[in-house]
Design an enzyme around this catalytic site. Structure first.
Site: not given
Ligand code: ADP
Length: 161
Positions: A17, A41, A90, A128
């Site tokens: 992030h 979630k 990703r 996460s």
């Molecule tokens: P959500 O529940 O909206 O998917 P996340 O916190 O899991 O929330 O992710 C928020 C955004 O950040 C999403 O677009 C996700 O694809 C991106 N994201 C999460 N981890 C990574 C990573 N390691 N590299 C690139 N993008 C990421």
């Protein structure tokens, strides 16, 4: 002034992030990091804890604001004067869901573009959820999350064991 919103669960924030935030900040003058509650979630951390962890993890705070939001993402983005929604990509596995969400948001509000940013390849597998699983099992997460998050997760799971 170019404004974007970067929405996510951030439960908790990871180095992936943070890499997306750093890249977004190179393109936009102001980026709102918007913490959402995803009802599908089951979050480990409350919204206020997640916001606090993000704030502590940001080494450069200029041009970045952290807040939570409720309701439709496009309404929130419009209210903040944003022209773009940032999402991170990703692996290919992210694509289907992100593609659907981007098109739906575009249908609702064509003035706001969804912009996908990639992370450094070293974070391309990082989520996460994996970080939480590793921490729960007592593994080292120092390369995946900022130090304040590492400490929080360690303390949390040490109490539970
Ligand atoms: P959500 O529940 O909206 O998917 P996340 O916190 O899991 O929330 O992710 C928020 C955004 O950040 C999403 O677009 C996700 O694809 C991106 N994201 C999460 N981890 C990574 C990573 N390691 N590299 C690139 N993008 C990421």
């Amino acid at each position: 002034m170019k404004i974007a919103v970067y929405p996510g669960s951030f439960d908790p924030i990871t180095n992936g992030h943070l890499d997306v935030i750093r890249r977004a900040r190179k393109i936009f003058d102001l980026v709102y990091i918007a913490v959402i509650t995803n009802p599908e979630k089951d979050p480990l951390f409350s919204i206020s804890k997640r916001i606090e962890m993000i704030q502590q993890a940001l080494t450069l705070k200029k041009g970045l604001k952290v807040e939570s939001f409720k309701g439709l993402l496009v309404d929130y983005a419009r209210a903040r004067g944003a022209t773009s929604i940032i999402r991170g990509l990703r692996a290919v596995s992210d694509f289907d869901y992100e593609f659907q969400m981007a098109i739906t948001n575009y249908k609702m509000c064509p003035q706001i573009e969804t912009l996908f940013l990639m992370t450094d390849y070293k974070y391309s597998y990082l989520s996460s959820n994996f970080v939480k699983q590793i921490a729960r099992l007592g593994g080292s997460i120092s390369q995946f999350v900022p130090p304040n998050v590492e400490k929080k997760l360690k303390n949390l799971f040490a109490k539970r064991i």
